[in-house]
Design an enzyme around this catalytic site. Structure first.
Site, PDB file in Angstrom:
ATOM      1  N   ASP A  26      38.982  21.893  -9.707  1.00  0.00           N
ATOM      2  CA  ASP A  26      38.123  21.446  -8.643  1.00  0.00           C
ATOM      3  C   ASP A  26      37.725  22.243  -7.865  1.00  0.00           C
ATOM      4  O   ASP A  26      38.777  22.359  -6.853  1.00  0.00           O
ATOM      5  CB  ASP A  26      38.604  20.009  -8.285  1.00  0.00           C
ATOM      6  N   LYS A  85      30.906  16.837  -8.933  1.00  0.00           N
ATOM      7  CA  LYS A  85      31.838  15.850  -7.909  1.00  0.00           C
ATOM      8  C   LYS A  85      31.224  15.902  -6.713  1.00  0.00           C
ATOM      9  O   LYS A  85      31.005  16.843  -6.111  1.00  0.00           O
ATOM     10  CB  LYS A  85      33.022  16.711  -8.195  1.00  0.00           C
ATOM     11  N   LYS A  88      31.787  13.288 -11.418  1.00  0.00           N
ATOM     12  CA  LYS A  88      32.677  12.615 -10.750  1.00  0.00           C
ATOM     13  C   LYS A  88      32.678  12.248  -9.399  1.00  0.00           C
ATOM     14  O   LYS A  88      32.862  13.147  -8.482  1.00  0.00           O
ATOM     15  CB  LYS A  88      33.927  13.817 -11.173  1.00  0.00           C
TER      16      LYS A  88
END
Lengths: 297, 293
Positions: free
Chosen positions: A134, A197, A233
């Site tokens: 991430d 995300k 996400k």
């Protein structure tokens, strides 16, 4: 590619009204149970605190594999999300359970560092065994209009990831407008993101429904353009089962059922897990539940 | 020439709502029932609270409990005293409300006075019960062993039908004096004072969520008040044996404390003064402190 801010104008009122519609869907009984279980299987159980310890990481790993002992057929979560130095601990604790290890990298959460350090950070996490990375984008440079810089950085990190999946954190709370969010989503997907995300969870507001809708629409347009499915996400601030279900409704009605799977949709959360479990138990017993009977995270 | 007749002033009826988390929301269910006086005139529309209202109240009560229980005993005393002051200032309003709900004027006045006195009484207990009910215990080992009471958590309270103000106050006061938070179901037939008492609480430095007041059907809400797993204790004051039995059976689910009191629906203020009512909602913590021989 030349990126322009006004390429995809976003209708703010339209987005917010659409979201209000999603919130009026009523999901009850059997469908609710099914949706809750799906949401559990989409969780990226997260611990990203300065005070994280090996013990804490092992504890959430145990919870990730078997979210709750009180009930049969509760699925494992999708992944555990930790800092790079805890990846090894998490990997060992999860064993062959099938739960993935995601690691934040690239000078999380601010992203204010040199590319060299960011790449080293990423390679370290991958070498330790992280299945997913991430990364955060450089919001400062993005807001200055240096879109190519942001693109190149993401592309470089993607290369450093190798086999690992790359999730690109836009940190929407710092991007100020839907237009910026849309553009950042496009840049991230073009540069090779497997997931986009919303947030690090360190900035308020974190994930919200309107922001997620803008990103889902970017994913949809990207799919029409290239045929490639990108995951989504939302992370941070989703604490209640009811909100989680609203997200699922939105995904289904924006992208379709293909995205209703842990391969393409994740929740970045920690407290959400217990609320999902409590609602599941409420459906099973008919009684409202208490946190006294669920694990302390 | 046009003449404008002086019309009678329009009646302004008060909207009676719930009291949850320091706010006055309507019930999420949108239901209400009409309250009529003895002559059949409408007095008010009252919210018919639902299980979801109760669930929402439980969430805020649980949050409020943490901070409230950590206030100093002295500060809790001040706040309970403050409730009495506020009630004193609005006693005419309460007397009127009791009267329109059919209580005799003299009795209504007495009820309000007793409710105020009761709050003063419990304000006095706030920083005393813990020392009085603590103990040093003799043990045959090298420990200094002592026990002290600590608040149990969130208490759900079923207020009596009669004594709609006094009984309500008499049930709330010992619970919050002891550092607990609570959710109350007010008298079904005489709910007005309960809602107005919420306004008193809201202007008495009682933090939002410590006391939450619902109106509605007892039959409907009783199972919710006694099964919710986050309720630590149930305080029953309506005096109907079958209901008490139902509560006790439901409470067995996660071994909640159940306390009932028969003075709440028929007793006088004097009879409701009882420090053991505080102790009904306390857990005893015992500490074994190692010492030399």
């Amino acid at each position: 590619m030349k990126y322009q801010l006004d390429k995809h104008p976003i209708d703010q009122v339209g987005v917010e009204e659409r979201v209000a519609r999603f919130n009026s869907r009523s999901i009850k009984k059997q469908s609710k149970v099914q949706a809750i279980k799906l949401a559990i299987s989409m969780l990226d159980l997260t611990t990203l605190e300065g005070k994280d310890s090996a013990g804490k990481v092992r504890q959430i790993c145990a919870k990730a594999v078997r979210p709750w002992e009180g009930m049969e057929d509760v699925p494992s979560v999708a992944a555990v999300c930790v800092y790079p130095n805890h990846v090894k601990t998490a990997k060992r604790a999860l064993g062959d359970s099938g739960v993935k290890v995601a690691s934040v990298a690239t000078a999380f959460p601010s992203g204010n560092s040199t590319l060299k350090i960011k790449l080293e950070d990423t390679r370290f996490a991958v070498n330790e065994g992280a299945d997913e990375i991430d990364m955060v984008i450089s919001r400062g440079r993005f807001l200055c209009g240096e879109y190519d810089f942001v693109f190149d950085e993401i592309a470089a990190v993607k290369e450093a990831c190798g086999e690992a999946h790359l999730k690109v954190i836009l940190e929407t709370g710092e991007l100020d407008s839907y237009q910026n969010i849309r553009l950042a989503s496009d840049i991230a997907m073009d540069a090779g993101a497997d997931f986009i995300k919303t947030s690090t969870g360190k900035i308020e507001p974190a994930a919200t429904l309107p922001v997620t809708l803008v990103m889902l629409e970017a994913i949809r347009d990207y799919f029409y353009r290239t045929g490639k499915m990108i995951g989504m996400k939302p992370a941070g601030g989703i604490r209640k089962e009811k909100e989680a279900l609203q997200y699922l409704v939105m995904v289904k009605e924006t992208l379709g059922e293909a995205w209703l799977s842990p391969h393409y949709f994740r929740f970045g959360a920690s407290t959400l897990a217990n609320d999902l479990l409590m609602q599941l138990q409420k459906e099973a017993t008919g009684y409202y539940q208490s946190l006294d009977y669920f694990s302390i995270d | 020439m046009v003449t404008i007749e002086k019309s009678e002033r329009l009646k302004i009826l008060k909207t009676y709502k719930l009291y949850i988390g320091g706010e006055f929301p309507r019930t999420e269910s949108g239901r209400y029932f009409s309250l009529k006086d003895a002559d059949g005139n409408q007095i008010a529309n009252v919210c018919s609270g639902s299980r979801k209202d109760f669930r929402n109240a439980m969430v805020v009560a649980r949050t409020a409990f943490g901070k409230w229980s950590k206030r100093t005993a002295y500060n809790r005393s001040q706040i309970v005293y403050r409730i009495a002051e506020m009630l004193e200032a609005r006693k005419n309003q309460f007397t009127d409300e009791l009267t329109i709900q059919g209580v005799d004027k003299v009795k209504a006045e007495r009820e309000v006075h007793e409710a105020i006195d009761l709050l003063i009484y419990y304000a006095g207990w706030a920083d005393k019960y813990q020392q009085l009910f603590s103990s040093v215990n003799p043990v045959a080992a090298s420990y200094f062993n002592f026990s002290l009471p600590e608040p149990t958590g969130v208490v759900s309270i079923i207020a009596p039908e009669e004594n709609s103000l006094l009984g309500l106050v008499a049930m709330i006061a010992p619970v919050i004096t002891g550092g607990n938070a609570c959710v109350i179901l007010a008298s079904e037939s005489k709910p007005l004072c309960a809602v107005t008492f919420g306004e008193v609480l809201n202007s008495s430095d009682v933090p939002g969520g410590v006391v939450n007041i619902l109106t509605g059907s007892r039959k409907e809400l009783l199972p919710q008040f006694s099964t919710h797993m986050d309720v630590n204790a149930v305080f029953y004051g309506a005096g109907i044996p079958e209901e008490l039995k139902e509560i006790q059976m439901n409470a067995a689910l996660n071994v909640k404390r159940v306390a009932d009191s028969n003075v709440m629906h028929s007793g006088t203020g004097k009879e409701m003064q009882d420090p053991y009512l505080i102790m009904n909602f306390q857990e005893t913590k015992t500490i074994w402190h190692p010492i030399g021989i």
